[in-house]
Design a protein around this motif. Structure first.
Motif, PDB file in Angstrom:
ATOM      1  N   THR A  10      -5.282  11.119 -96.946  1.00 17.60           N
ATOM      2  CA  THR A  10      -6.176  11.765 -97.163  1.00 17.60           C
ATOM      3  C   THR A  10      -5.112  13.551 -97.646  1.00 17.60           C
ATOM      4  OG1 THR A  10      -8.117  11.712 -96.382  1.00 17.60           O
ATOM      5  CG2 THR A  10      -8.238  14.065 -96.653  1.00 17.60           C
ATOM      6  N   ARG A  11      -4.947  13.884 -98.532  1.00 19.31           N
ATOM      7  CA  ARG A  11      -4.572  15.658 -98.566  1.00 19.31           C
ATOM      8  C   ARG A  11      -5.041  16.888 -98.727  1.00 19.31           C
ATOM      9  NH1 ARG A  11      -0.241  17.843-102.447  1.00 19.31           N
ATOM     10  NH2 ARG A  11       0.399  19.195-101.505  1.00 19.31           N
ATOM     11  N   GLU A  12      -5.723  17.939 -97.421  1.00 23.17           N
ATOM     12  CA  GLU A  12      -6.126  19.008 -97.440  1.00 23.17           C
ATOM     13  C   GLU A  12      -5.690  19.583 -98.693  1.00 23.17           C
ATOM     14  OE1 GLU A  12      -7.674  20.006 -93.570  1.00 23.17           O
ATOM     15  OE2 GLU A  12      -8.443  17.416 -93.402  1.00 23.17           O
ATOM     16  N   TYR A  13      -6.429  20.358 -99.174  1.00 20.65           N
ATOM     17  CA  TYR A  13      -6.537  22.038 -99.870  1.00 20.65           C
ATOM     18  C   TYR A  13      -7.814  22.857 -99.647  1.00 20.65           C
ATOM     19  CZ  TYR A  13      -3.641  18.976-102.933  1.00 20.65           C
ATOM     20  OH  TYR A  13      -2.940  17.780-103.463  1.00 20.65           O
ATOM     21  N   ASP A  18     -10.182  18.456-102.261  1.00 21.93           N
ATOM     22  CA  ASP A  18      -9.345  17.432-101.063  1.00 21.93           C
ATOM     23  C   ASP A  18      -9.142  16.109-102.128  1.00 21.93           C
ATOM     24  OD1 ASP A  18      -9.058  19.302 -99.995  1.00 21.93           O
ATOM     25  OD2 ASP A  18     -10.413  18.601 -98.098  1.00 21.93           O
ATOM     26  N   THR A  19      -7.403  15.627-102.046  1.00 25.08           N
ATOM     27  CA  THR A  19      -7.065  14.712-102.433  1.00 25.08           C
ATOM     28  C   THR A  19      -7.567  13.471-101.214  1.00 25.08           C
ATOM     29  OG1 THR A  19      -5.104  15.262-103.961  1.00 25.08           O
ATOM     30  CG2 THR A  19      -5.644  12.577-103.306  1.00 25.08           C
ATOM     31  N   GLU A  20      -9.370  12.198-101.305  1.00 30.34           N
ATOM     32  CA  GLU A  20      -8.714  11.269-100.555  1.00 30.34           C
ATOM     33  C   GLU A  20      -9.112  10.122-102.024  1.00 30.34           C
ATOM     34  OE1 GLU A  20     -13.035  12.413-100.004  1.00 30.34           O
ATOM     35  OE2 GLU A  20     -12.346  13.277 -98.402  1.00 30.34           O
ATOM     36  N   LEU A  21      -7.856   8.557-101.075  1.00 28.19           N
ATOM     37  CA  LEU A  21      -7.649   7.723-101.713  1.00 28.19           C
ATOM     38  C   LEU A  21      -8.131   6.858-101.255  1.00 28.19           C
ATOM     39  CD1 LEU A  21      -3.934   8.281-102.827  1.00 28.19           C
ATOM     40  CD2 LEU A  21      -6.200   8.348-104.379  1.00 28.19           C
ATOM     41  N   HIS A  22      -9.434   5.780-100.860  1.00 29.40           N
ATOM     42  CA  HIS A  22      -9.449   5.107-100.367  1.00 29.40           C
ATOM     43  C   HIS A  22      -8.228   3.698-100.048  1.00 29.40           C
ATOM     44  CE1 HIS A  22     -11.930   0.740 -98.977  1.00 29.40           C
ATOM     45  NE2 HIS A  22     -11.651   2.010 -98.025  1.00 29.40           N
ATOM     46  N   ILE A  23      -6.941   3.212 -98.813  1.00 32.11           N
ATOM     47  CA  ILE A  23      -6.251   2.219 -99.422  1.00 32.11           C
ATOM     48  C   ILE A  23      -6.889   0.229 -99.651  1.00 32.11           C
ATOM     49  CG2 ILE A  23      -4.279   1.748 -98.508  1.00 32.11           C
ATOM     50  CD1 ILE A  23      -4.208   4.360 -99.604  1.00 32.11           C
ATOM     51  N   PRO A  43       5.927   8.040-103.966  1.00 28.88           N
ATOM     52  CA  PRO A  43       5.555   9.079-104.780  1.00 28.88           C
ATOM     53  C   PRO A  43       4.216   9.946-103.940  1.00 28.88           C
ATOM     54  CG  PRO A  43       6.864   8.302-106.050  1.00 28.88           C
ATOM     55  CD  PRO A  43       6.930   7.322-105.116  1.00 28.88           C
ATOM     56  N   GLY A  44       4.479  10.580-103.187  1.00 29.92           N
ATOM     57  CA  GLY A  44       3.127  12.039-102.887  1.00 29.92           C
ATOM     58  C   GLY A  44       2.736  11.228-101.189  1.00 29.92           C
ATOM     59  N   PHE A  45       3.048  10.280-101.138  1.00 28.23           N
ATOM     60  CA  PHE A  45       2.941   9.504 -99.925  1.00 28.23           C
ATOM     61  C   PHE A  45       3.487  10.010 -98.640  1.00 28.23           C
ATOM     62  CE2 PHE A  45       0.109   5.739-101.329  1.00 28.23           C
ATOM     63  CZ  PHE A  45      -0.955   6.850-101.007  1.00 28.23           C
ATOM     64  N   ARG A  46       5.032   9.875 -99.716  1.00 26.30           N
ATOM     65  CA  ARG A  46       6.198  10.367 -98.677  1.00 26.30           C
ATOM     66  C   ARG A  46       6.540  11.641 -98.182  1.00 26.30           C
ATOM     67  NH1 ARG A  46       8.957   8.505-102.821  1.00 26.30           N
ATOM     68  NH2 ARG A  46       9.553   9.857-104.507  1.00 26.30           N
ATOM     69  N   ASP A  47       5.302  12.679 -98.634  1.00 25.28           N
ATOM     70  CA  ASP A  47       5.557  14.111 -99.108  1.00 25.28           C
ATOM     71  C   ASP A  47       4.154  14.342 -97.569  1.00 25.28           C
ATOM     72  OD1 ASP A  47       7.924  14.815-100.113  1.00 25.28           O
ATOM     73  OD2 ASP A  47       5.833  14.573-102.241  1.00 25.28           O
ATOM     74  N   PHE A  52      -2.316   9.971 -93.830  1.00 27.05           N
ATOM     75  CA  PHE A  52      -2.567   8.485 -93.437  1.00 27.05           C
ATOM     76  C   PHE A  52      -3.845   8.713 -92.479  1.00 27.05           C
ATOM     77  CE2 PHE A  52       0.758   7.018 -95.838  1.00 27.05           C
ATOM     78  CZ  PHE A  52      -0.156   6.640 -97.104  1.00 27.05           C
ATOM     79  N   GLU A  53      -5.076   7.559 -92.327  1.00 29.81           N
ATOM     80  CA  GLU A  53      -5.854   6.969 -91.251  1.00 29.81           C
ATOM     81  C   GLU A  53      -6.419   6.162 -90.830  1.00 29.81           C
ATOM     82  OE1 GLU A  53      -9.455  10.040 -90.453  1.00 29.81           O
ATOM     83  OE2 GLU A  53      -7.619  11.970 -91.327  1.00 29.81           O
TER      84      GLU A  53
END
Length: 90
Positions: A10-13, A18-23, A43-47, A52-53
């Motif tokens: 999850t990346r909150e804005y 928010d960006t929510e990706l089911h891995i 890319p993206g995750f490294r920033d 991750f949860e």
């Protein structure tokens, strides 16, 4: 009782959805941790490595046992209104 690990990112804005990706779903915590390790340099995750949860889940158990209702919320600045769902507790 079988426990699995449900991995999300999850990346909150403040100003947009928010960006929510089911891995994925993993058989053990070490498997989920290995997936995080494999992805956190991408890319993206490294920033946003804190996004991750891994949630412990009982396999076969219904988590949400209520319905839901749809309502129209206050309109955003650039739209007529925004629909969203709320829990429908009996």
């Amino acid at each position: 009782m079988t426990i699995v690990y449900d991995l999300w990112f999850t990346r909150e804005y403040e100003d947009r959805e928010d960006t929510e990706l089911h891995i994925g779903i993993y058989a053990s915590r070490p498997d989920a941790d290995a997936a995080i390790e494999a992805l956190k340099g991408k890319p993206g995750f490294r920033d946003y490595p804190e996004g991750f949860e891994a949630h412990e889940v009982v396999l076969g158990q219904t988590g949400w046992q209520y319905g839901f209702i749809t309502t129209i919320g206050a309109p955003p600045k650039d739209a007529a209104g925004e629909a969203f769902d709320l829990p429908a507790f009996d």
